[in-house]
Design an enzyme around this catalytic site. Structure first.
Site, PDB file in Angstrom:
ATOM      1  N   CYS A 290      -2.482   8.801   2.191  1.00 26.10           N
ATOM      2  CA  CYS A 290      -1.977   8.291   0.908  1.00 26.10           C
ATOM      3  C   CYS A 290      -2.978   8.447  -0.233  1.00 26.10           C
ATOM      4  CB  CYS A 290      -1.625   6.828   1.065  1.00 26.10           C
ATOM      5  SG  CYS A 290      -3.004   5.895   1.721  1.00 26.10           S
TER       6      CYS A 290
ATOM      7  N   GLU B 211      -6.465  -4.360   0.859  1.00 26.15           N
ATOM      8  CA  GLU B 211      -6.813  -4.461   2.270  1.00 26.15           C
ATOM      9  C   GLU B 211      -8.314  -4.219   2.378  1.00 26.15           C
ATOM     10  OE1 GLU B 211      -3.662  -1.771   4.072  1.00 26.15           O
ATOM     11  OE2 GLU B 211      -3.059  -3.747   4.796  1.00 26.15           O
TER      12      GLU B 211
ATOM     13  N   GLU C   7       0.884  -1.178   0.000  1.00 27.83           N
ATOM     14  CA  GLU C   7       0.000   0.000   0.000  1.00 27.83           C
ATOM     15  C   GLU C   7       0.913   1.217   0.000  1.00 27.83           C
ATOM     16  OE1 GLU C   7      -3.131  -0.156  -0.313  1.00 27.83           O
ATOM     17  OE2 GLU C   7      -3.762  -2.103   0.453  1.00 27.83           O
TER      18      GLU C   7
HETATM   19  N1  NAI Z   1      -1.298   3.346   0.416  1.00 26.90           N
HETATM   20  C1  NAI Z   1      -1.415   3.449   1.713  1.00 26.90           C
HETATM   21  O1  NAI Z   1      -2.259   2.801   2.310  1.00 26.90           O
HETATM   22  C2  NAI Z   1      -0.539   4.366   2.480  1.00 26.90           C
HETATM   23  C3  NAI Z   1       0.655   4.820   1.994  1.00 26.90           C
HETATM   24  N2  NAI Z   1       1.468   5.645   2.730  1.00 26.90           N
HETATM   25  C4  NAI Z   1       2.706   6.170   2.145  1.00 26.90           C
HETATM   26  O2  NAI Z   1       3.739   6.125   3.118  1.00 26.90           O
HETATM   27  C5  NAI Z   1       4.585   7.266   3.042  1.00 26.90           C
HETATM   28  C6  NAI Z   1       4.753   7.892   4.386  1.00 26.90           C
HETATM   29  O3  NAI Z   1       5.037   6.943   5.343  1.00 26.90           O
HETATM   30  P1  NAI Z   1       6.519   6.691   5.861  1.00 26.90           P
HETATM   31  O4  NAI Z   1       6.383   6.004   7.168  1.00 26.90           O
HETATM   32  O5  NAI Z   1       7.308   7.937   5.801  1.00 26.90           O
HETATM   33  O6  NAI Z   1       7.061   5.687   4.750  1.00 26.90           O
HETATM   34  P2  NAI Z   1       8.400   4.837   4.758  1.00 26.90           P
HETATM   35  O7  NAI Z   1       8.375   4.056   3.501  1.00 26.90           O
HETATM   36  O8  NAI Z   1       9.572   5.670   5.054  1.00 26.90           O
HETATM   37  O9  NAI Z   1       8.242   3.860   6.000  1.00 26.90           O
HETATM   38  C7  NAI Z   1       7.189   2.937   6.108  1.00 26.90           C
HETATM   39  C8  NAI Z   1       7.599   1.825   7.040  1.00 26.90           C
HETATM   40  O10 NAI Z   1       8.653   1.070   6.463  1.00 26.90           O
HETATM   41  C9  NAI Z   1       9.741   0.957   7.365  1.00 26.90           C
HETATM   42  N3  NAI Z   1      10.962   0.853   6.567  1.00 26.90           N
HETATM   43  C10 NAI Z   1      11.727   1.865   6.098  1.00 26.90           C
HETATM   44  N4  NAI Z   1      12.752   1.359   5.370  1.00 26.90           N
HETATM   45  C11 NAI Z   1      12.632   0.012   5.396  1.00 26.90           C
HETATM   46  C12 NAI Z   1      13.383  -1.058   4.832  1.00 26.90           C
HETATM   47  N5  NAI Z   1      14.466  -0.851   4.088  1.00 26.90           N
HETATM   48  N6  NAI Z   1      12.981  -2.329   5.058  1.00 26.90           N
HETATM   49  C13 NAI Z   1      11.869  -2.570   5.785  1.00 26.90           C
HETATM   50  N7  NAI Z   1      11.119  -1.592   6.357  1.00 26.90           N
HETATM   51  C14 NAI Z   1      11.494  -0.310   6.165  1.00 26.90           C
HETATM   52  C15 NAI Z   1       9.612   2.198   8.212  1.00 26.90           C
HETATM   53  O11 NAI Z   1      10.302   2.056   9.427  1.00 26.90           O
HETATM   54  C16 NAI Z   1       8.110   2.294   8.387  1.00 26.90           C
HETATM   55  O12 NAI Z   1       7.658   1.405   9.379  1.00 26.90           O
HETATM   56  C17 NAI Z   1       3.912   8.167   2.049  1.00 26.90           C
HETATM   57  O13 NAI Z   1       4.624   8.106   0.839  1.00 26.90           O
HETATM   58  C18 NAI Z   1       2.540   7.586   1.843  1.00 26.90           C
HETATM   59  O14 NAI Z   1       2.027   7.765   0.583  1.00 26.90           O
HETATM   60  C19 NAI Z   1       1.117   6.011   3.970  1.00 26.90           C
HETATM   61  C20 NAI Z   1      -0.063   5.591   4.513  1.00 26.90           C
HETATM   62  C21 NAI Z   1      -0.991   4.770   3.799  1.00 26.90           C
HETATM   63  C1  NM2 Z   2      -8.842   6.333   6.332  1.00 28.73           C
HETATM   64  N1  NM2 Z   2      -8.474   7.011   5.105  1.00 28.73           N
HETATM   65  C2  NM2 Z   2      -9.314   6.549   4.019  1.00 28.73           C
HETATM   66  C3  NM2 Z   2      -8.680   8.432   5.265  1.00 28.73           C
HETATM   67  C4  NM2 Z   2      -7.054   6.805   4.776  1.00 28.73           C
HETATM   68  C5  NM2 Z   2      -6.620   5.364   4.681  1.00 28.73           C
HETATM   69  C6  NM2 Z   2      -5.332   5.173   3.965  1.00 28.73           C
HETATM   70  C7  NM2 Z   2      -4.121   5.621   4.721  1.00 28.73           C
HETATM   71  O1  NM2 Z   2      -3.689   4.873   5.620  1.00 28.73           O
HETATM   72  O2  NM2 Z   2      -3.593   6.701   4.423  1.00 28.73           O
END
Ligand code: NAI
Ligand code: NM2
Length: 513
Positions: free
Chosen positions: A307, A487, A273
């Site tokens: 996201c 999910e 995700e």
């Molecule tokens: N599609 C979705 O459901 C969502 C996507 N996001 C995306 O996440 C980003 C923001 O979240 P961040 O925590 O800053 O992202 P991130 O990718 O830096 O970290 C996410 C998780 O991965 C872990 N991680 C980092 N490097 C790793 C590695 N090499 N191996 C294994 N685990 C590692 C981090 O400690 C954290 O728990 C945004 O780009 C956002 O778009 C955020 C929330 C929901």
């Molecule tokens: C709950 N919602 C739809 C606002 C966001 C869920 C996706 C995320 O984890 O960013």
């Protein structure tokens, strides 16, 4: 005691909601959770400071798990998996329902903790916790009806399929919805009979340990849901562990790529995700007030750190002025400040570095010719204890073009870009001209146009005449660089189970030899 209110007597987690105010909570208990108890990691790297975004205070230090602790967590999950996977779906369902009930009962404390550690408003955190227990309830409901097929073969022979769990699943979460992400992963995983080791973001390590305690209290075998803490290094130990059967990841695209590479080495299935830069298309025949409300919902929840946000708002030129004026007016009215106050609707961003990054995007947008129609500057609350918090005013950008960085890249902050368009065809083409494909939305009163447009959008989660709702019954996930796997909904069952086929001979073996 779990938490200590500075300057007053120590309080437990359950008293948190009543006794805590912004700037008062410090956490002392261990944040790793293994075999049914909070533990200090058996090995590990340095302690990382954890902040309260509303004040910039350190609320605790988290000890990162090393390779040994990760292994102990996986071994503990393996032991629990043996018991849990042998239970019937109905038995698992009862335990998950009990966990959902406890979350509901402790909603206020969990939401308060989430607000303190993440910075989002308490109003929103409560919604997150509601979605979390609903997710457990939903998969509890499915657990009892997970089943295979019976297939007749010639001569009375037959085959059947069994839906079996995968084993020990790893969940790795982002910091924007710490508790909710953990529920979105653990609920379907556990319903299918798996065990889980979960690693939250090091920025938000706190609330997921509460979820682990709740699962234990609800009656899961000890070790079924473990928490390891840390950043990239801990995550890598998890992904490379030979006894891990699956990785479900929520986070950024670059990290998602690394996860997939690591999973490839072990032939492990992954759910990714990832990020987005989703389009929201507003046609002139929309109900304008709904469209304005939709655009605000699409951009400003959780300080814009979402996201699936619809950050590219395409507006049909005929209503550009009236729409923009209304959106700006409403954005300026958003109440920013202490996230634990009832009337606050926008709290603090996750940390200083991220706030600076979002500010950098706004600066660059101005340099590239976008016009700041409102907000975008830092917000300094009057309350002295909030002076070092990470606040900014929500921002609406006008005069945007598709080639600007603010329109192309995910900002993950409260920044909406408004882009005029003239025809449906043009809007769809521009909406799809992105590497991402997480979500999309359309506002129109014309039902044929609405369905035609969402059918043409290359995105996994589309909304008609609303935005950013998350009923747990609906599958959620991306196209293109936004990831794959789903999910929520029935679809998630596919990603936490595997199908075994059994072929049964009722006659004699006719050998060809
Ligand atoms: N599609 C979705 O459901 C969502 C996507 N996001 C995306 O996440 C980003 C923001 O979240 P961040 O925590 O800053 O992202 P991130 O990718 O830096 O970290 C996410 C998780 O991965 C872990 N991680 C980092 N490097 C790793 C590695 N090499 N191996 C294994 N685990 C590692 C981090 O400690 C954290 O728990 C945004 O780009 C956002 O778009 C955020 C929330 C929901
Ligand atoms: C709950 N919602 C739809 C606002 C966001 C869920 C996706 C995320 O984890 O960013």
């Amino acid at each position: 005691c779990v938490l200590e209110a500075v300057g007053s007597s120590p309080v437990g987690f359950s008293q948190l909601a009543m006794s805590s105010a912004t700037g008062t909570v410090t956490i002392h208990q261990p944040l790793n959770y293994r075999a049914g108890a909070r533990v200090h990691p058996a090995d590990g790297g340095p302690a990382e400071e954890v902040y309260e975004p509303a004040t910039g205070r350190v609320i605790c230090k988290v000890l990162c798990s090393g390779e040994k602790e990760v292994d102990l967590a996986v071994q503990s999950a393996k032991v629990a998996f043996k018991i849990w996977s042998q239970m019937s779906g109905m038995e698992r369902s009862r335990v998950l329902l009990e966990a959902a009930r406890i979350i509901r009962e402790q909603k206020e404390e969990i939401a308060t903790m989430e607000t303190i550690n993440n910075g989002k408003s308490i109003f929103e955190a409560r919604v997150d916790i509601d979605i979390s227990w609903q997710c457990l309830e939903y998969y509890a409901g499915l657990a009892g009806s997970l089943a295979g097929e019976h297939i007749q073969l010639p001569g009375g022979s037959f085959g059947y399929t069994r839906r079996e769990p995968l084993g020990v699943c790893v969940g790795i979460g982002a910091w924007n919805y710490p508790f909710q992400i953990a529920c979105w992963k653990s609920a379907p995983a556990l319903a299918c009979g798996n065990a889980m080791v979960f690693k939250p973001s090091p920025f938000t390590p706190v609330s997921v340990v509460k979820l682990a305690e709740i699962f234990t209290e609800a009656g899961v075998p000890k070790g079924l849901f473990n928490v390891v803490q840390g950043g990239a290094a801990t995550g890598q130990f998890l992904c490379h562990h030979p006894d891990v059967a699956k990785i479900s990841f929520t986070g950024s695209v670059p990290t998602g790529m690394k996860i997939m590479e690591m999973a490839a080495k072990g032939i492990k299935p992954v759910t990714l995700e990832l990020g987005g830069k989703s389009p929201l298309i507003i046609f002139s025949d929309c109900a304008l007030e709904n469209a304005v409300n939709g655009a605000l919902m699409a951009n400003f929840l959780t300080q814009g750190e979402v996201c699936c946000n619809g950050t590219r708002v395409f507006v049909e030129r005929k209503i550009l002025d009236v729409f923009t004026k209304e959106v700006v007016k409403r954005t300026q009215k958003i109440k920013i400040g202490d996230p634990l106050l009832e009337d606050t609707r926008m709290g603090a961003l996750i940390n200083r570095a991220h706030l600076d990054r979002v500010q950098g995007f706004i600066k660059q947008a101005k340099e590239q010719g976008a016009e700041v129609l409102c907000g975008g500057d830092l917000y300094v609350p009057d309350d002295p204890k909030l002076k070092n918090g990470y606040y900014m005013r929500p921002c609406v950008l006008g005069n945007c073009t598709d080639d600007m960085t603010c329109v192309k890249e995910e900002i993950f902050g409260p920044v909406m870009s408004i882009l005029p368009f003239d025809t449906e065809e043009e809007a769809v083409e521009r909406a799809n001209a992105t590497k991402f494909g997480l979500a999309g939305g359309v506002f129109t009163r014309d039902i044929q146009k609405a369905h035609r447009v969402v059918a043409a959008l290359k995105a996994g989660m589309c909304f008609i005449n609303n935005y950013n709702l998350s009923p747990v019954e609906l599958p959620f996930g991306g196209y293109k660089a936004s990831g794959f796997g789903r999910e929520n909904g029935r679809a998630a069952i596919e990603y936490y189970s595997q199908l075994k086929t059994v072929c049964v001979e009722m006659g004699d073996v006719e050998s060809v030899f």
